[in-house]
Design a protein around this motif. Structure first.
Motif, PDB file in Angstrom:
ATOM      1  N   LEU A  81       0.839  -1.200   0.000  1.00 57.22           N
ATOM      2  CA  LEU A  81       0.000   0.000   0.000  1.00 57.22           C
ATOM      3  C   LEU A  81       0.876   1.253   0.000  1.00 57.22           C
ATOM      4  O   LEU A  81       0.499   2.287   0.549  1.00 57.22           O
ATOM      5  CB  LEU A  81      -0.931  -0.015   1.223  1.00 57.22           C
ATOM      6  CG  LEU A  81      -2.001  -1.111   1.213  1.00 57.22           C
ATOM      7  CD1 LEU A  81      -2.701  -1.215   2.561  1.00 57.22           C
ATOM      8  CD2 LEU A  81      -3.030  -0.852   0.119  1.00 57.22           C
ATOM      9  N   VAL A  82       2.021   1.159  -0.630  1.00 54.68           N
ATOM     10  CA  VAL A  82       2.958   2.279  -0.701  1.00 54.68           C
ATOM     11  C   VAL A  82       2.315   3.468  -1.422  1.00 54.68           C
ATOM     12  O   VAL A  82       1.804   3.330  -2.538  1.00 54.68           O
ATOM     13  CB  VAL A  82       4.249   1.865  -1.445  1.00 54.68           C
ATOM     14  CG1 VAL A  82       5.184   3.059  -1.590  1.00 54.68           C
ATOM     15  CG2 VAL A  82       4.942   0.729  -0.714  1.00 54.68           C
ATOM     16  N   ASN A  83       2.292   4.634  -0.771  1.00 51.62           N
ATOM     17  CA  ASN A  83       1.770   5.872  -1.376  1.00 51.62           C
ATOM     18  C   ASN A  83       0.341   5.718  -1.915  1.00 51.62           C
ATOM     19  O   ASN A  83      -0.048   6.389  -2.876  1.00 51.62           O
ATOM     20  CB  ASN A  83       2.695   6.333  -2.514  1.00 51.62           C
ATOM     21  CG  ASN A  83       4.081   6.673  -2.032  1.00 51.62           C
ATOM     22  OD1 ASN A  83       4.259   7.140  -0.919  1.00 51.62           O
ATOM     23  ND2 ASN A  83       5.081   6.427  -2.859  1.00 51.62           N
ATOM     24  N   PHE A  84      -0.431   4.845  -1.316  1.00 51.78           N
ATOM     25  CA  PHE A  84      -1.744   4.473  -1.842  1.00 51.78           C
ATOM     26  C   PHE A  84      -2.646   5.678  -2.106  1.00 51.78           C
ATOM     27  O   PHE A  84      -3.295   5.767  -3.145  1.00 51.78           O
ATOM     28  CB  PHE A  84      -2.416   3.512  -0.862  1.00 51.78           C
ATOM     29  CG  PHE A  84      -3.594   2.766  -1.422  1.00 51.78           C
ATOM     30  CD1 PHE A  84      -3.408   1.680  -2.256  1.00 51.78           C
ATOM     31  CD2 PHE A  84      -4.892   3.142  -1.105  1.00 51.78           C
ATOM     32  CE1 PHE A  84      -4.494   0.982  -2.766  1.00 51.78           C
ATOM     33  CE2 PHE A  84      -5.978   2.457  -1.599  1.00 51.78           C
ATOM     34  CZ  PHE A  84      -5.784   1.368  -2.437  1.00 51.78           C
ATOM     35  N   PHE A  85      -2.716   6.603  -1.149  1.00 59.92           N
ATOM     36  CA  PHE A  85      -3.553   7.799  -1.312  1.00 59.92           C
ATOM     37  C   PHE A  85      -2.718   9.058  -1.563  1.00 59.92           C
ATOM     38  O   PHE A  85      -3.256  10.169  -1.508  1.00 59.92           O
ATOM     39  CB  PHE A  85      -4.431   8.012  -0.077  1.00 59.92           C
ATOM     40  CG  PHE A  85      -5.523   6.996   0.090  1.00 59.92           C
ATOM     41  CD1 PHE A  85      -6.669   7.055  -0.693  1.00 59.92           C
ATOM     42  CD2 PHE A  85      -5.398   5.971   1.011  1.00 59.92           C
ATOM     43  CE1 PHE A  85      -7.681   6.110  -0.546  1.00 59.92           C
ATOM     44  CE2 PHE A  85      -6.397   5.027   1.163  1.00 59.92           C
ATOM     45  CZ  PHE A  85      -7.537   5.093   0.378  1.00 59.92           C
ATOM     46  N   THR A 106       3.247  -3.390   3.678  1.00 55.49           N
ATOM     47  CA  THR A 106       3.794  -2.047   3.891  1.00 55.49           C
ATOM     48  C   THR A 106       2.729  -0.983   3.659  1.00 55.49           C
ATOM     49  O   THR A 106       1.916  -1.095   2.741  1.00 55.49           O
ATOM     50  CB  THR A 106       5.007  -1.770   2.981  1.00 55.49           C
ATOM     51  OG1 THR A 106       5.416  -0.395   3.149  1.00 55.49           O
ATOM     52  CG2 THR A 106       4.688  -2.021   1.524  1.00 55.49           C
ATOM     53  N   THR A 107       2.750   0.028   4.515  1.00 51.12           N
ATOM     54  CA  THR A 107       1.859   1.184   4.359  1.00 51.12           C
ATOM     55  C   THR A 107       2.694   2.456   4.262  1.00 51.12           C
ATOM     56  O   THR A 107       2.234   3.537   4.621  1.00 51.12           O
ATOM     57  CB  THR A 107       0.871   1.286   5.535  1.00 51.12           C
ATOM     58  OG1 THR A 107       1.610   1.356   6.762  1.00 51.12           O
ATOM     59  CG2 THR A 107      -0.070   0.093   5.570  1.00 51.12           C
ATOM     60  N   HIS A 108       3.926   2.314   3.796  1.00 47.96           N
ATOM     61  CA  HIS A 108       4.823   3.466   3.665  1.00 47.96           C
ATOM     62  C   HIS A 108       4.164   4.571   2.831  1.00 47.96           C
ATOM     63  O   HIS A 108       3.706   4.344   1.720  1.00 47.96           O
ATOM     64  CB  HIS A 108       6.126   3.041   2.999  1.00 47.96           C
ATOM     65  CG  HIS A 108       7.022   4.192   2.626  1.00 47.96           C
ATOM     66  ND1 HIS A 108       7.910   4.758   3.520  1.00 47.96           N
ATOM     67  CD2 HIS A 108       7.143   4.900   1.474  1.00 47.96           C
ATOM     68  CE1 HIS A 108       8.548   5.758   2.927  1.00 47.96           C
ATOM     69  NE2 HIS A 108       8.104   5.864   1.692  1.00 47.96           N
ATOM     70  N   GLY A 109       4.090   5.790   3.399  1.00 45.42           N
ATOM     71  CA  GLY A 109       3.568   6.942   2.663  1.00 45.42           C
ATOM     72  C   GLY A 109       2.118   6.808   2.250  1.00 45.42           C
ATOM     73  O   GLY A 109       1.659   7.527   1.362  1.00 45.42           O
TER      74      GLY A 109
END
Length: 336
Positions: A81-85, A106-109
């Motif tokens: 989910l990197v940079n998802f929104f 990952t939820t980075h950014g």
């Protein structure tokens, strides 16, 4: 609901692939052909046909949710989910109901730069397998409260800049158990959160944290922090950890054991209302090389007992260590 030109995609189950090949170059799925929607009822027989949609609605979307007749899951083939929104500058509300994130790593950014965001419902957001939460809420300058009490952070290895520059946030609701035992990096975690009033540090497990630099840098509204449960035996840097905490009056650091800490540069710099700092009698600071500007501009500190600090390996100069400590009456340096 996923639409294009006002047309509703038929009910069913959608699958969204993860984004980005790495943390720094990841792109959001909204600007690429990475959304697959199963047209037809997922409970029906046979293979549902797939359609792909690609258009950039990031600057305009204000609300994200999954409709009652829909479900969305993160693909196990690329569970990121990197940079998802990232880029959703108008987004105000996000609801993860019916969004299966159980494979996310990952939820980075993920929400970085969502400057209008006000509400996020994480009730059904699964973080069990997430190992990276760095920059997750970075520059969410519209958030005033944040409830992440449902988060499982037991797999997370880095929380660097997680809440950085959440400039309006006053309260962050943490889980009753914040199992951060695998986390190695908490640098800049709350940096530049000038409205934040309190962080319950008793919940933190910092046994494996190596970097605490800038952790509370610029948190100018926090008045006291209880570090009594902090384990710092693996920490290598405390540089600027509390720099600019202008409302902080008391810091109990008697639990600090610093065998591998190299830098305490500007650790309390600019803590203009700090009156009391408590250290243990033996900090075990055998690796310490830099204390430059450590208490710079600590105007109200009257007494400091630094007799437990080993400064025999200092390589940087000691410039500014006590500069502008206008009220200081006694400093114990008997072992230096």
């Amino acid at each position: 609901k996923y639409t294009k030109n006002g047309t509703l995609i038929p009910e069913g189950t959608g699958e969204i692939t993860g984004v980005g090949s790495n943390q720094t170059t990841g792109t959001t799925p909204w600007s690429s052909t990475s959304i697959r929607i199963a047209t037809g009822n997922s409970a029906g027989s046979g293979q549902a046909s797939k359609t792909t949609r690609s258009f950039d609605f990031r600057p305009y979307a204000k609300r994200f949710y999954i409709g009652e007749d829909y479900s969305l899951r993160l693909s196990s083939s690329n569970p990121r989910l990197v940079n998802f929104f990232n880029g959703f500058k108008s987004m105000t509300d996000i609801d993860f109901t019916n969004f299966d994130t159980s494979v996310a790593t990952t939820t980075h950014g993920m929400f970085q730069g969502c400057t209008s965001l006000k509400n996020i419902d994480f009730t059904q957001f699964d973080t069990t397998k997430v190992d990276t939460m760095s920059n997750m809420f970075y520059q969410c300058t519209g958030l005033e409260t944040l409830d992440i009490s449902s988060f499982d952070v037991s797999s997370v290895t880095t929380m660097s800049s997680m809440f950085r520059q959440c400039s309006l946030v006053e309260e962050i609701k943490l889980p009753s158990v914040w199992n951060s035992s695998n986390c190695g990096n908490m640098s800049s975690m709350f940096q530049d959160c000038p409205k934040l009033k309190h962080v319950d540090l008793v919940k933190f497990n910092t046994a494996n944290v190596t970097n605490l630099a800038n952790m509370f840098y610029g948190c100018s509204n926090i008045k006291d922090l209880d570090f009594s449960s902090f384990n710092t035996t693996k920490a290598t840097s405390l540089a600027s950890m509390l720099q600019g905490c202008t409302s902080l009056t008391y810091a109990n650091m008697r639990s600090f054991d610093l065998p591998v800490v190299g830098s305490m540069n500007a650790m309390f710099s600019g803590c203009t209302n700090l009156e009391t700092v408590l250290f243990k009698s033996d900090l075990n600071s055998v690796s310490l090389t830099d204390i430059t500007n450590m208490f710079y501009n600590c105007h109200k500190v009257k007494e400091l007992d630094l007799s437990g600090m080993d400064v025999s390996h200092i390589t940087a100069n000691m410039q500014g260590v006590f500069q502008n400590c206008l009220a200081v009456e006694e400093v114990d340096l008997s072992t230096w």
